[in-house]
Each structure stands twice: as structure tokens, then as C-alpha cells.
Design an enzyme around this catalytic site. Structure first.
Site: not given
Length: 436
Positions: A78, A123-125
Site C-alpha cells: 500500500v 508505504g507498507k507491504g
């Protein structure tokens, strides 16, 4: 092929929708934002543009298992906003990962970067997998497949990954190598948290825990607590919690409780931090360290201490246990460890409790990740002393801003930190305007 979902704005009169995002962690991020947006007198249509993530990516990651079978894991990324620069954030491998959790973590990362003055959006994943169930070869295969699927959507000026729960510098090296093979040249700046030999920076692994300990030290000064007379409990003994324990012990603080997902230990006389670290280095987890000091993990949070550091998962401090906390400093090493319901209960304690909110307390990791990105871009690297000095300077500026804003507006430290972060993103979006 990856599925990409773009946030679609509604009319100004309509309330903003969570769209594909759901779950208690995302709802918690939304409620925190709404509280601050109310404080900033933000209109409904402006809220959607600032809060909702720009892009969500879902990918299937098939790998060959060691037994010859094929397993498929779901991965996410995201990207909250790119107004200030590329997005930045960790990648988590855990069985609890879903798009709502990843979305919330990306949003919190945006406020954190803005608060610290970093030129990033959040951001992050993550991949929905128990990393402990994978062999080393399977972990490498999954890491490389995940990055391969993300290549069309990431880049040094688009989205820069970093480690998080369940990943480490070895995984970041695999990410970097996979991206570099696709580009045809070594691109060290695509990820941070890498081994130093692969373009990483000294001090990155310790940065988050070191930053937590620095913020605790500043809080002890405010509360007039002498470190040599202070006690601490650390929930979560991974990278963040273990380094925090080690750093606090060096300051003279007595560590009386620690826990991870396998065991919890409490000893009012103090635990041997170096022995705990050695046990975890050998066995990877706390389980089996001792039979004498074992205690209930939930009960550990409410044992007497001066400093409580939740450094594990989200939503550890809830309405069920908030009233029973006996600490004087709550240092949020994890992201989102305190629910809004718990915040209301803790607020009743007033100045008796000093809360260091997560987007300040655990910001050391992204600060030194930024340093690593800058060094990679310049191909010029710094020493330990310079990294640590710059880290503490960044945290000190943010710490003072939060304390000053909380005092000026008579709001909580959390609301002050969030207001500073949200304001920065808001002003940047207003200045840049809306395209087309």
C-alpha cells in the site's frame, strides 16, 4: 498479474469510504485521523484526499516447497501518498497480514515521516505467511517472488522497501538483488535495512530500539525519574524490543519483565538482559530461558514498573487492561499498540502518565533508513558516530515539537504528533494543488 486498486474520490458532500480497506487496525487509524481532523477543522472532502491511500497492490506469490509441492501466498503493498517524495515503509511476513492492516501501517508511516521532516510518503507491504514455517530456501524463494511481482510499482523514487516483522537484512538483500537483476545493474537504493556489505548503513538494525530508548530517556527527564532507580517491562523481544532492553540497561534501568509470542518472564529484582539476548541468538525465541520467572503474558503488561514498552503487535493496550497499567511512562515501540478506547481511559491519569506515541517513539528506524537511502544515492557512507548523532538530533527536534504542540493546544501527545504530521501532508497537497 497484480491487482491494483486506485482510491476513487466521492462527492464533497459524501462521507469518505474505506473502500477495500477494513478491519480493526484500519478502523483504529481512521478514528485517530478523524479526531485530529476535527481538531484541525478539516472539511469532509479534504479528509478523504489526505487519509485514503493512493494505491493498493495485491499479488499472488507461488513458490516451490522443499517437498516438491507448489504453495501460493498472498502479498500486498500500500502506497499512501507521493506528495512529498517516494513512499517508504517496511515489509512484514506474518500470518495476520491483510490489506487493512497494511493500509493502516502505511498511513501511520506517512504521519511519522512528516513529523520527522523526511521527504517521504508512507508505504507498507507484507505477505500472509508464518515465516517460521518456511525453510531458508523457501523464505528466499518467497522473498524474491514477492519483489519480482512488485517491480512494476516500486523504485528508488517511487517506493522504497525496508524490513519489518518477520523480515530482516537478509530478506532485504534478496529484494535488492532481485530488483537489480531486472534492471541490469546494482540498485542499492531500492531498499533499506540491507547488510552493510550490500550498501546498508551502520546502525540501521539498532536504530528503532535505540530511538525508543532515547525517547524514554527524554521522558524520564520530564518526569524526573532517575534511570538508576527506574524499572522497565518490554513486551516483544524481537529486534526493537531486544535493542530497547539493551539500551535501557546501559542507561542503568532495571529490566524486570520481557515477553515474546512464546513466553513471558518477570523478576522484580531484574532480569539478565545479556543472558536473554544470548538465549534468543541461539534459539530465536524466549521460550526455554527459565522456569522460575515465567508469568502470564497478559498479566505482564499490568505488573508494576516505571516504563512499559509495548514493542510487539498492534492493539496490545485495550479497554480491558488500560485501567490496570501501573507504569509512569508508556513508550510505544510497536505501531498502533494503544486502541482509541484505551487512550480515553489513560487520559484520565493526566500528567501522572507520560505517553510517547508510536509515530515519535519508534521513528528511529525510518530516520536511519532515510540516512541509508541518502548514502546509497550519493555512494558516500558515514560512520557509527555520525549516524547516531544525526539520529538523536532528528528525534530531539520531533520530541520538542510534540511537547510544545501538546502544551499549546492542550491536547495529548498522540494528537499533537498526529496533528504535526497531518498538517505537513495537508499543506503540501494544498500547495501542489489537484492534477489535472
Amino acid at each position: 498479474m497484480p491487482a491494483v486498486a486506485e482510491a476513487r474520490p466521492q462527492t464533497a458532500a459524501a462521507p469518505y469510504s474505506a473502500g477495500i480497506f477494513s478491519g480493526p487496525v484500519f478502523e483504529m487509524a481512521r478514528r485517530q485521523f478523524d479526531r485530529v481532523a476535527d481538531h484541525l477543522h478539516m472539511a469532509a472532502d479534504e479528509r478523504e484526499r489526505i487519509f485514503m491511500p493512493k494505491r493498493a497492490i495485491s499479488v499472488s506469490c507461488p513458490i516451490h516447497r522443499d517437498d516438491g509441492s507448489v504453495a501460493v501466498f498472498t502479498g500486498y503493498r500500500v502506497q499512501h501518498h507521493l506528495t512529498l517524495g517516494p513512499t517508504k515503509g517496511g515489509t512484514r511476513f506474518a500470518s495476520t497480514v491483510d490489506v487493512g492492516e497494511v493500509g493502516a501501517l502505511a498511513i501511520w508511516m506517512s504521519w511519522k515521516c512528516a513529523l520527522l521532516g523526511l521527504p517521504y510518503g508512507g508505504g507498507k507491504g507484507g505477505v500472509t505467511v508464518d515465516p517460521f514455517s518456511l525453510s531458508s530456501r523457501e523464505l528466499e524463494a518467497l522473498s524474491r517472488r514477492y519483489m519480482q511481482e512488485m517491480i512494476p510499482f516500486v523504485g528508488p523514487q517511487i517506493d522504497v522497501m525496508a524490513p519489518d516483522m518477520g523480515t530482516d537484512e537478509r530478506v532485504m538483500a534478496w529484494f535488492m538483488d532481485t530488483y537489480s537483476m531486472y534492471q541490469g545493474s546494482t540498485v542499492t537504493e531500492i531498499v533499506t535495512g540491507k547488510p552493510v556489505e550490500c550498501g546498508g548503513t551502520v546502525g540501521r538494525r539498532e536504530a528503532t530500539g535505540r530511538g525508543v530508548a532515547y525517547c524514554v530517556r527524554r521522558a524520564m527527564e520530564h518526569m524526573k525519574i532517575a534511570p538508576q532507580h527506574a524499572t522497565a517491562i518490554i513486551q516483544g523481544f524481537g529486534n526493537v524490543g531486544s535493542v530497547t532492553a539493551q539500551e535501557l540497561a546501559l542507561q542503568g534501568v532495571r529490566i524486570v519483565g520481557v515477553s515474546d509470542h512464546t513466553a513471558a518472564y518477570y523478576d522484580a529484582g531484574g532480569l539478565d538482559v545479556e543472558a536473554l539476548l544470548e538465549h534468543v541468538r541461539e534459539h530465536r525465541v524466549l521460550r526455554g530461558y527459565s522456569q522460575e520467572s515465567l508469568c502470564d503474558p497478559d498479566e505482564l503488561l499490568t505488573r508494576p514498573c516505571d516504563i512499559l514498552v509495548p514493542a510487539a503487535m498492534e492493539r496490545a493496550i485495550t479497554a480491558n487492561n488500560a485501567a490496570h497499567l501501573k507504569c509512569r511512562i508508556l513508550a510505544e515501540g510497536a505501531n498502533g499498540p494503544t486502541t482509541p478506547e484505551a487512550d480515553r481511559i489513560l487520559a484520565e491519569r493526566g500528567e501522572d502518565l507520560f505517553i510517547i506515541p508510536d509515530i515519535l517513539c519508534n521513528a528511529g528506524g525510518v530516520v536511519v533508513s532515510y540516512f541509508e537511502w541518502v548514502q546509497d544515492l550519493q555512494r558516500y557512507f558515514w560512520g557509527h558516530a555520525e549516524v547516531r548523532e544525526k539520529l538523536e538530533q532528528s528525534l530531539e527536534r520531533a520530541f520538542q515539537r510534540v511537547i510544545a504542540r501538546a502544551g499549546r493546544d492542550r491536547i495529548s501527545h498522540r494528537d499533537a504528533a498526529l496533528a504535526l504530521g497531518v498538517e505537513t501532508v495537508r499543506h503540501a497537497k494544498q500547495t501542489r494543488g489537484l492534477f489535472p
